[in-house]
Design an enzyme around this catalytic site. Structure first.
Site, PDB file in Angstrom:
ATOM      1  N   ASN A  49      33.835 106.629  31.819  1.00  0.00           N
ATOM      2  CA  ASN A  49      35.213 106.060  31.646  1.00  0.00           C
ATOM      3  C   ASN A  49      35.586 104.760  32.424  1.00  0.00           C
ATOM      4  O   ASN A  49      36.453 104.359  32.404  1.00  0.00           O
ATOM      5  CB  ASN A  49      36.394 106.894  31.123  1.00  0.00           C
ATOM      6  CG  ASN A  49      37.234 106.027  30.485  1.00  0.00           C
ATOM      7  OD1 ASN A  49      37.091 105.220  29.711  1.00  0.00           O
ATOM      8  ND2 ASN A  49      38.600 106.650  30.828  1.00  0.00           N
ATOM      9  N   SER A  99      32.687  99.760  24.257  1.00  0.00           N
ATOM     10  CA  SER A  99      33.609  98.757  23.724  1.00  0.00           C
ATOM     11  C   SER A  99      33.051  98.007  22.609  1.00  0.00           C
ATOM     12  O   SER A  99      31.977  97.789  22.421  1.00  0.00           O
ATOM     13  CB  SER A  99      34.066  97.862  24.771  1.00  0.00           C
ATOM     14  OG  SER A  99      34.788  96.707  24.387  1.00  0.00           O
ATOM     15  N   TYR A 122      27.345  81.917  35.137  1.00  0.00           N
ATOM     16  CA  TYR A 122      28.126  83.083  35.271  1.00  0.00           C
ATOM     17  C   TYR A 122      29.245  83.136  33.879  1.00  0.00           C
ATOM     18  O   TYR A 122      30.026  82.172  33.808  1.00  0.00           O
ATOM     19  CB  TYR A 122      29.034  83.547  36.424  1.00  0.00           C
ATOM     20  CG  TYR A 122      29.661  84.786  36.287  1.00  0.00           C
ATOM     21  CD1 TYR A 122      29.013  85.845  36.130  1.00  0.00           C
ATOM     22  CD2 TYR A 122      31.039  84.894  36.232  1.00  0.00           C
ATOM     23  CE1 TYR A 122      29.702  87.118  36.190  1.00  0.00           C
ATOM     24  CE2 TYR A 122      31.669  86.013  36.335  1.00  0.00           C
ATOM     25  CZ  TYR A 122      31.062  87.126  36.313  1.00  0.00           C
ATOM     26  OH  TYR A 122      31.707  88.346  36.157  1.00  0.00           O
TER      27      TYR A 122
END
Length: 182
Positions: A49, A99, A122
Protein backbone atom coordinates in the site's frame (compact mmCIF):
# COMPACT_ATOMS: atom_id res chain seq x y z
CA UNK A 1 -12.20 -18.29 2.60
CA UNK A 2 -12.04 -17.31 6.30
CA UNK A 3 -13.15 -20.81 7.45
CA UNK A 4 -10.28 -22.36 5.47
CA UNK A 5 -7.82 -20.03 7.18
CA UNK A 6 -9.30 -20.75 10.60
CA UNK A 7 -9.24 -24.50 10.01
CA UNK A 8 -5.60 -24.34 8.92
CA UNK A 9 -4.57 -22.22 11.89
CA UNK A 10 -5.67 -23.49 15.27
CA UNK A 11 -6.18 -19.97 16.44
CA UNK A 12 -6.52 -16.86 14.37
CA UNK A 13 -4.23 -14.13 15.59
CA UNK A 14 -3.55 -10.87 13.84
CA UNK A 15 -0.04 -9.55 14.01
CA UNK A 16 0.25 -6.17 12.35
CA UNK A 17 3.65 -5.43 10.87
CA UNK A 18 3.72 -1.99 9.39
CA UNK A 19 6.87 -1.57 7.38
CA UNK A 20 9.12 1.17 8.60
CA UNK A 21 11.72 1.31 5.93
CA UNK A 22 13.06 4.03 3.72
CA UNK A 23 10.88 3.76 0.65
CA UNK A 24 12.64 3.28 -2.64
CA UNK A 25 15.82 2.06 -0.96
CA UNK A 26 16.42 -1.57 -1.88
CA UNK A 27 18.89 -2.15 0.95
CA UNK A 28 16.35 -0.88 3.49
CA UNK A 29 13.63 -3.09 1.97
CA UNK A 30 15.92 -6.13 2.14
CA UNK A 31 16.79 -5.35 5.78
CA UNK A 32 13.07 -5.16 6.65
CA UNK A 33 12.37 -8.51 4.97
CA UNK A 34 15.32 -10.15 6.71
CA UNK A 35 14.08 -8.82 10.07
CA UNK A 36 10.54 -10.07 9.38
CA UNK A 37 11.74 -13.53 8.34
CA UNK A 38 13.87 -13.73 11.50
CA UNK A 39 10.65 -13.38 13.55
CA UNK A 40 9.61 -16.80 12.17
CA UNK A 41 5.98 -15.72 11.82
CA UNK A 42 3.56 -16.83 9.11
CA UNK A 43 2.70 -14.33 6.39
CA UNK A 44 -1.00 -14.81 5.75
CA UNK A 45 -1.64 -11.45 4.08
CA UNK A 46 0.78 -9.08 2.39
CA UNK A 47 -0.73 -5.68 1.62
CA UNK A 48 1.35 -3.48 -0.67
CA UNK A 49 0.00 0.00 0.00
CA UNK A 50 2.90 2.42 -0.43
CA UNK A 51 2.19 5.21 -2.86
CA UNK A 52 3.11 8.72 -3.88
CA UNK A 53 1.67 10.89 -6.63
CA UNK A 54 2.77 13.69 -8.93
CA UNK A 55 5.96 14.54 -7.07
CA UNK A 56 8.56 16.78 -8.57
CA UNK A 57 11.07 14.78 -10.61
CA UNK A 58 13.56 12.93 -8.43
CA UNK A 59 15.46 9.67 -8.37
CA UNK A 60 16.17 7.04 -5.73
CA UNK A 61 19.69 6.27 -4.61
CA UNK A 62 19.40 3.18 -6.83
CA UNK A 63 18.76 5.44 -9.86
CA UNK A 64 15.02 4.82 -10.37
CA UNK A 65 12.42 7.56 -10.82
CA UNK A 66 11.07 7.97 -7.27
CA UNK A 67 7.36 7.74 -7.99
CA UNK A 68 7.61 4.61 -10.18
CA UNK A 69 9.93 3.05 -7.62
CA UNK A 70 7.70 3.74 -4.59
CA UNK A 71 4.46 2.82 -6.34
CA UNK A 72 5.55 -0.30 -8.17
CA UNK A 73 9.17 -1.42 -7.91
CA UNK A 74 9.08 -1.52 -4.09
CA UNK A 75 5.90 -3.66 -4.19
CA UNK A 76 7.50 -5.97 -6.74
CA UNK A 77 10.71 -6.28 -4.74
CA UNK A 78 9.18 -6.90 -1.32
CA UNK A 79 6.68 -9.41 -2.73
CA UNK A 80 9.44 -11.33 -4.49
CA UNK A 81 11.59 -11.34 -1.35
CA UNK A 82 8.63 -12.68 0.66
CA UNK A 83 7.39 -15.26 -1.86
CA UNK A 84 8.90 -18.21 0.01
CA UNK A 85 7.28 -17.00 3.25
CA UNK A 86 3.92 -16.69 1.46
CA UNK A 87 4.35 -20.26 0.15
CA UNK A 88 5.13 -21.52 3.67
CA UNK A 89 1.99 -19.76 4.97
CA UNK A 90 -0.54 -21.15 2.48
CA UNK A 91 -3.35 -20.24 2.24
CA UNK A 92 -2.11 -16.68 1.92
CA UNK A 93 -3.05 -13.47 0.16
CA UNK A 94 -1.29 -10.64 -1.66
CA UNK A 95 -3.17 -7.36 -2.03
CA UNK A 96 -1.65 -4.70 -4.26
CA UNK A 97 -3.24 -1.26 -4.03
CA UNK A 98 -3.42 0.34 -7.45
CA UNK A 99 -5.51 3.24 -8.70
CA UNK A 100 -7.99 4.16 -11.38
CA UNK A 101 -5.20 6.56 -12.34
CA UNK A 102 -3.77 3.66 -14.31
CA UNK A 103 -6.12 4.61 -17.13
CA UNK A 104 -6.96 8.24 -16.34
CA UNK A 105 -3.42 9.45 -16.92
CA UNK A 106 -2.37 7.24 -19.82
CA UNK A 107 -3.45 7.61 -23.42
CA UNK A 108 -3.60 4.88 -24.53
CA UNK A 109 -3.55 2.91 -21.28
CA UNK A 110 -0.18 1.26 -21.71
CA UNK A 111 3.30 1.31 -20.28
CA UNK A 112 5.96 3.14 -22.25
CA UNK A 113 8.97 0.97 -21.45
CA UNK A 114 11.28 3.58 -22.97
CA UNK A 115 9.98 6.10 -20.43
CA UNK A 116 9.77 4.22 -17.12
CA UNK A 117 12.17 6.53 -15.35
CA UNK A 118 11.38 9.84 -17.04
CA UNK A 119 14.00 9.47 -19.76
CA UNK A 120 11.87 11.75 -21.95
CA UNK A 121 10.03 14.87 -20.80
CA UNK A 122 8.82 14.41 -17.22
CA UNK A 123 5.08 14.02 -16.71
CA UNK A 124 4.31 13.18 -13.08
CA UNK A 125 0.79 12.02 -13.90
CA UNK A 126 2.00 9.76 -16.72
CA UNK A 127 4.61 8.18 -14.44
CA UNK A 128 1.91 7.72 -11.78
CA UNK A 129 -0.43 6.09 -14.30
CA UNK A 130 2.32 3.78 -15.53
CA UNK A 131 3.21 2.76 -11.98
CA UNK A 132 -0.41 1.91 -11.18
CA UNK A 133 -0.88 -0.03 -14.42
CA UNK A 134 2.33 -1.90 -13.58
CA UNK A 135 0.72 -2.87 -10.23
CA UNK A 136 -2.27 -4.38 -12.03
CA UNK A 137 -0.18 -6.24 -14.61
CA UNK A 138 2.13 -7.57 -11.90
CA UNK A 139 -0.82 -8.81 -9.82
CA UNK A 140 -2.19 -10.67 -12.85
CA UNK A 141 1.20 -12.22 -13.63
CA UNK A 142 1.79 -13.19 -9.99
CA UNK A 143 -1.65 -14.82 -9.76
CA UNK A 144 -0.99 -16.83 -12.93
CA UNK A 145 2.41 -17.89 -11.57
CA UNK A 146 0.96 -19.10 -8.25
CA UNK A 147 -1.95 -20.82 -10.03
CA UNK A 148 0.50 -22.66 -12.32
CA UNK A 149 2.37 -23.87 -9.22
CA UNK A 150 -0.88 -25.00 -7.60
CA UNK A 151 -0.21 -22.62 -4.71
CA UNK A 152 -3.22 -21.45 -2.69
CA UNK A 153 -2.18 -17.81 -2.79
CA UNK A 154 -4.83 -15.29 -3.78
CA UNK A 155 -3.50 -12.19 -5.53
CA UNK A 156 -5.64 -9.12 -6.14
CA UNK A 157 -5.06 -5.57 -7.23
CA UNK A 158 -7.61 -2.91 -6.44
CA UNK A 159 -8.45 0.77 -6.53
CA UNK A 160 -9.04 1.86 -2.92
CA UNK A 161 -11.72 4.39 -3.84
CA UNK A 162 -11.61 8.01 -2.88
CA UNK A 163 -9.82 8.16 0.42
CA UNK A 164 -8.89 11.41 2.10
CA UNK A 165 -5.11 11.42 2.26
CA UNK A 166 -2.34 13.83 1.35
CA UNK A 167 -1.53 11.76 -1.76
CA UNK A 168 -2.41 14.63 -4.11
CA UNK A 169 -0.41 17.28 -2.28
CA UNK A 170 1.96 17.67 -5.25
CA UNK A 171 -0.78 18.08 -7.86
CA UNK A 172 -1.57 21.51 -9.27
CA UNK A 173 -5.19 21.37 -8.01
CA UNK A 174 -4.04 20.56 -4.50
CA UNK A 175 -1.45 23.34 -4.62
CA UNK A 176 -4.02 25.82 -5.99
CA UNK A 177 -6.49 25.02 -3.18
CA UNK A 178 -3.72 25.35 -0.61
CA UNK A 179 -2.70 28.75 -1.98
CA UNK A 180 -6.32 29.95 -2.12
CA UNK A 181 -6.95 29.05 1.52
CA UNK A 182 -3.86 30.81 2.91
Amino acid sequence: MVPSIISKRQCLKLIWCQCKWIFSDTSSTKAFVDAFIALNLPLDILINNAGIMARPKSFTKDGFETQFSANHLDHFYITNLLTNKLMESIPSRVIILSSSGNSQFLDPASIDFDHLHAEKAYSPTKIYGQSKLANILYAKKLRRRFDAQGADITVVSLHPGNVETNLTRHTSLSMAVEQATK
